[in-house]
Design an enzyme around this catalytic site. Structure first.
Site, mmCIF file in Angstrom:
data_model
loop_
_atom_site.group_PDB
_atom_site.id
_atom_site.type_symbol
_atom_site.label_atom_id
_atom_site.label_comp_id
_atom_site.label_asym_id
_atom_site.label_seq_id
_atom_site.Cartn_x
_atom_site.Cartn_y
_atom_site.Cartn_z
ATOM 1 N N GLU A 102 1.832 -9.476 -17.977
ATOM 2 C CA GLU A 102 1.397 -8.707 -17.053
ATOM 3 C C GLU A 102 0.834 -7.523 -17.187
ATOM 4 O OE1 GLU A 102 4.455 -7.203 -14.090
ATOM 5 O OE2 GLU A 102 5.757 -6.845 -15.871
ATOM 6 N N LYS A 136 6.538 -9.426 -19.609
ATOM 7 C CA LYS A 136 6.085 -7.974 -19.788
ATOM 8 C C LYS A 136 4.646 -8.292 -20.688
ATOM 9 C CE LYS A 136 7.659 -5.914 -17.789
ATOM 10 N NZ LYS A 136 8.892 -6.434 -17.049
ATOM 11 N N LYS A 150 3.562 -2.571 -7.563
ATOM 12 C CA LYS A 150 4.810 -2.119 -7.826
ATOM 13 C C LYS A 150 5.879 -2.769 -6.776
ATOM 14 C CE LYS A 150 7.995 -0.107 -10.100
ATOM 15 N NZ LYS A 150 8.357 -0.778 -11.745
ATOM 16 N N TRP A 166 -3.823 -1.946 -1.407
ATOM 17 C CA TRP A 166 -3.661 -3.253 -2.112
ATOM 18 C C TRP A 166 -4.169 -4.170 -1.200
ATOM 19 C CZ3 TRP A 166 -1.547 -8.141 -1.935
ATOM 20 C CH2 TRP A 166 -1.421 -8.912 -3.210
ATOM 21 N N CYS A 203 0.858 -1.403 -0.043
ATOM 22 C CA CYS A 203 -0.063 0.067 -0.071
ATOM 23 C C CYS A 203 0.713 1.334 0.026
ATOM 24 C CB CYS A 203 -0.926 0.037 1.078
ATOM 25 S SG CYS A 203 -1.576 -1.398 1.454
ATOM 26 N N ASN A 224 0.651 -0.210 6.316
ATOM 27 C CA ASN A 224 1.085 -1.003 5.086
ATOM 28 C C ASN A 224 1.709 -2.167 5.617
ATOM 29 O OD1 ASN A 224 2.109 -1.812 2.715
ATOM 30 N ND2 ASN A 224 4.012 -0.395 2.652
ATOM 31 N N GLY A 225 1.224 -3.271 5.314
ATOM 32 C CA GLY A 225 1.897 -4.438 5.697
ATOM 33 C C GLY A 225 0.849 -5.592 6.271
ATOM 34 N N GLU A 238 11.830 -12.529 -19.600
ATOM 35 C CA GLU A 238 11.671 -11.340 -19.332
ATOM 36 C C GLU A 238 10.418 -10.792 -20.249
ATOM 37 O OE1 GLU A 238 11.071 -9.377 -17.215
ATOM 38 O OE2 GLU A 238 11.008 -7.272 -17.816
ATOM 39 N N HIS A 266 11.664 -30.520 -26.330
ATOM 40 C CA HIS A 266 11.352 -31.414 -25.378
ATOM 41 C C HIS A 266 10.113 -31.099 -24.732
ATOM 42 C CE1 HIS A 266 15.712 -32.778 -25.082
ATOM 43 N NE2 HIS A 266 15.819 -31.689 -25.378
ATOM 44 N N ARG A 301 1.629 1.517 -6.006
ATOM 45 C CA ARG A 301 1.892 0.451 -4.925
ATOM 46 C C ARG A 301 0.818 -0.339 -4.512
ATOM 47 N NH1 ARG A 301 6.311 1.906 -1.872
ATOM 48 N NH2 ARG A 301 5.583 0.711 -0.015
#
Ligand code: AGP
Length: 619
Positions: A499, A496, A614, A75, A2, A101-102, A492, A515, A27
């Site tokens: 997400e 990208k 983030k 969040w 958050c 936050n936590g 990567e 394989h 965030r």
């Protein structure tokens, strides 16, 4: 995850806090709220579900005046996004508010204890236990001493928490406290006004003078500054850090999204990453902030890289670079795995954490494991003064400037560049690299910002990627293949895409294709291949042939003048030529732009994709 912002001064606090929250919305963005201490001395609360714009609208309809406020962007961890679960949460008499936050890991136990004492809960959050505990101790045991009540409350909490407390009874102060790795608490010192924020972009418009709280520390914040204590109530002397980030660097400017801005500024950010670190006179890399003495360096016999997400993929490139240039064995581990598997760590190890935010909870916990084992710890980190930077023996800053888009772009290229510098430095100090090799590599890396700038400028000037995205944004699955040093770029690139566009994508080592994954290839599964003319070029070309033989479309990242690939692939995303060890930094850029343009066409929220935040400061 958050974002918290607080203000105490003489100006209207609501707009300052709202602007600060805008800088932190990356965030968390499922709900937001604010408490303002009105001029009549009463706390006014506004909370709204959804993006910050909804809270802004509520504040426009029902404004609140006052010069002290605390705000929060959430969040969700405990309880779904809703108005009742949005912060701030208040005490039963409405006179104390808390933002957090936590996570309160023992919240069920605390909640039932408080319910037994007569407290009624109005939300599903763990945060509400904090405000009730503060209220309880304030009236029972602390004799109206708010700071003491906060201290006692924190002693009851398990798990990481960063909190800010505001009370009608203490109209001239805010209390901030930090327990564990819950994300940053930065206190910004102004002229007769003081700010609190989870991260410095929220402070840059107002001040560059910042004090960071460590775990188990708290601050009593007034208009004139702050006083600091540990959680036993002992006074602390804290040093002030001057932040040299340009406030405009945290603005979107002419770009449609932060992510777009951050992609297209990589020419500049790479210049900043290299600045002051290349010594052409002595053919050396200068990395003083690594703090690795010659004696210690001779002891090191292994490097372990710990990181999450995009930073982990940078670590995979790092393994390649360090093993090649410094001839040291490198292990790369997800921080979330490393921390729980009782890793073998010794004082002969260099444990390197890669983290843009410097706050990722798993990465910080992995560093703690490393410290317990006596390893030399270092971090490649972007956020100045962040927890990772503070706890490690050595620090290599990315110098990429603030990265706001949730999808990491310029921080990735900065970390890989830092890894190149670190690999070079270790190779130079261990006597592995001879002068000719050092000259060649230094000259190559010096061309990197210019080549990146050209690649990006060409992309900006044309509508090539827009057309490409137009053609491919309707597909549901993509395969990304890379090999050698560019295997990580396949991972990567796929991350990208998924997400921000919510398209399923897998990054795979090209040699593994036969394989299993080859069974997936048909006309509905495009394959992105990373195929610069490097030591595995021929193998990548045969991969292209195999995909084409199964009617799959191929989008190749390749050198602009590679006519051979141009004939074989459906599309070529061009990159300039550079030393093979630096190709990942250029090869990822077309994939960033492709993902961005695909997401734009699919109408997703590019900068704040669903379910993501983030900084991942909770498990
Ligand atoms: C990157 O696009 C992601 N949003 C995510 O994987 C990120 O890289 C990861 O959470 C690690 O963050 P850090 O670098 O701040 O530690």
């Amino acid at each position: 995850m958050c974002g918290i912002v607080g203000y105490i001064g003489a100006r209207q606090a609501a707009s300052i806090v709202l602007n600060g929250l805008r800088q932190l919305e990356y965030r968390g963005y499922d709900s937001a709220g604010m408490a303002v201490l009105g001029s009549d001395g009463s706390l006014q609360i506004r909370r709204e579900v959804g993006k910050l714009g909804n809270l802004a609208q509520l504040l426009a309809e029902a404004p609140v005046e006052g010069a002290v406020a605390v705000g929060h962007t959430r969040w969700a961890t405990h309880g779904p996004p809703s108005q009742r679960n949005a912060h701030p949460h208040r005490s039963p008499d409405g006179r104390i508010v808390v933002v957090q936050n936590g996570i309160v890991e023992n919240f069920a136990e605390l909640r039932s204890r408080l319910q037994g004492q007569g407290y009624t809960f109005h939300s599903d959050t763990d945060t509400e236990v904090i405000v009730h505990l503060v209220h309880r101790y304030y009236h029972n045991g602390c004799d109206g001493d708010l700071a003491a009540a906060v201290r006692k409350t924190l002693a009851d909490l398990k798990g990481p928490s960063a909190i800010v407390v505001l009370s009608e009874d203490y109209p001239d102060q805010l209390i901030a406290a930090r327990l564990g790795n819950a994300g940053g608490v930065a206190i910004g010192l102004g002229e007769d006004e003081t700010f609190i924020a989870s991260d410095i972009p929220a402070l840059l418009q107002h001040t560059r003078q910042v004090v960071f709280l460590e775990t188990r520390q708290m601050a009593i914040i007034t208009r004139q500054g702050a006083t600091y204590f540990d959680l036993e109530g002992q006074p602390l002397h804290k040093t002030t850090t001057t932040i040299d980030w340009d406030p405009q660097a945290a603005e979107k400017g002419e770009f449609a999204h932060y992510m777009q801005k951050e992609i297209f500024e990589q020419g500049r950010s790479l210049t900043d990453t290299l600045r002051g670190r290349l010594d052409f006179v002595n053919q050396r890399v200068v990395l003083d902030s690594l703090n690795l003495s010659a004696a210690k360096l001779q002891e090191i016999d292994k490097v372990t890289i710990v990181a999450c997400g995009t930073s982990y993929y940078a670590g995979l490139v790092g393994k390649y670079l360090i093993e090649r240039l410094a001839r040291l064995p490198v292990e790369v581990d997800y921080a979330s795995e490393f921390r729980y598997r009782s890793p073998i760590v010794s004082p002969r190890h260099l444990v390197l954490a890669i983290t843009q935010s410097g706050e990722t909870v798993d990465t910080l916990a992995a560093l703690e494991e490393a410290r317990k084992g006596g390893a030399f710890t270092a971090t490649i980190v972007n956020a100045i003064g962040s927890q990772a930077a503070r706890i490690c023996d050595g620090v290599i800053y990315m110098q990429a400037g603030p990265e706001i888009g949730v999808a990491s772009t310029k921080a990735f290229t900065a970390s890989v560049t830092d890894l190149f510098l670190l690999a070079f430095y270790l190779g130079q100090e261990r006597g592995i690299l001879n002068e000719a090799e050092r000259t060649e590599l230094l000259q190559a890396v010096a061309t990197l910002p210019g080549l990146a700038g050209t690649l990006l400028e060409d992309a900006w000037q044309s509508n090539f990627y827009q057309q490409l995205a137009e053609q491919f944004h309707g597909f549901h699955n993509f395969l990304y293949l890379g090999r050698g040093i560019n295997y990580a770029i396949a991972r990567e690139g796929a991350l990208k895409l998924k997400e921000i566009s919510y398209i399923h994508a897998e990054g795979y080592p090209a040699g593994e294709m036969k394989h299993g994954p080859i069974a997936l290839i048909d006309e509905k599964m495009p394959t992105v291949v990373i195929a610069p003319r490097d030591s595995v070029y021929d193998k990548m070309v045969s991969q292209v042939e195999q995909v084409k033989a199964r009617r799959g479309a191929v989008l190749a990242v390749a050198h602009a003048d590679d006519e051979y690939i141009r004939q074989k692939a459906d599309v070529v995303m061009p990159i300039p030529k550079i030393h093979e060890l630096l190709t990942p930094i250029l090869a990822v850029m077309p994939l960033q732009i492709l993902a961005y343009e695909m997401a734009v066409r699919r109408g997703t929220d590019v900068d704040q994709p669903r379910n993501l935040a983030k900084s991942v400061t909770v498990e």
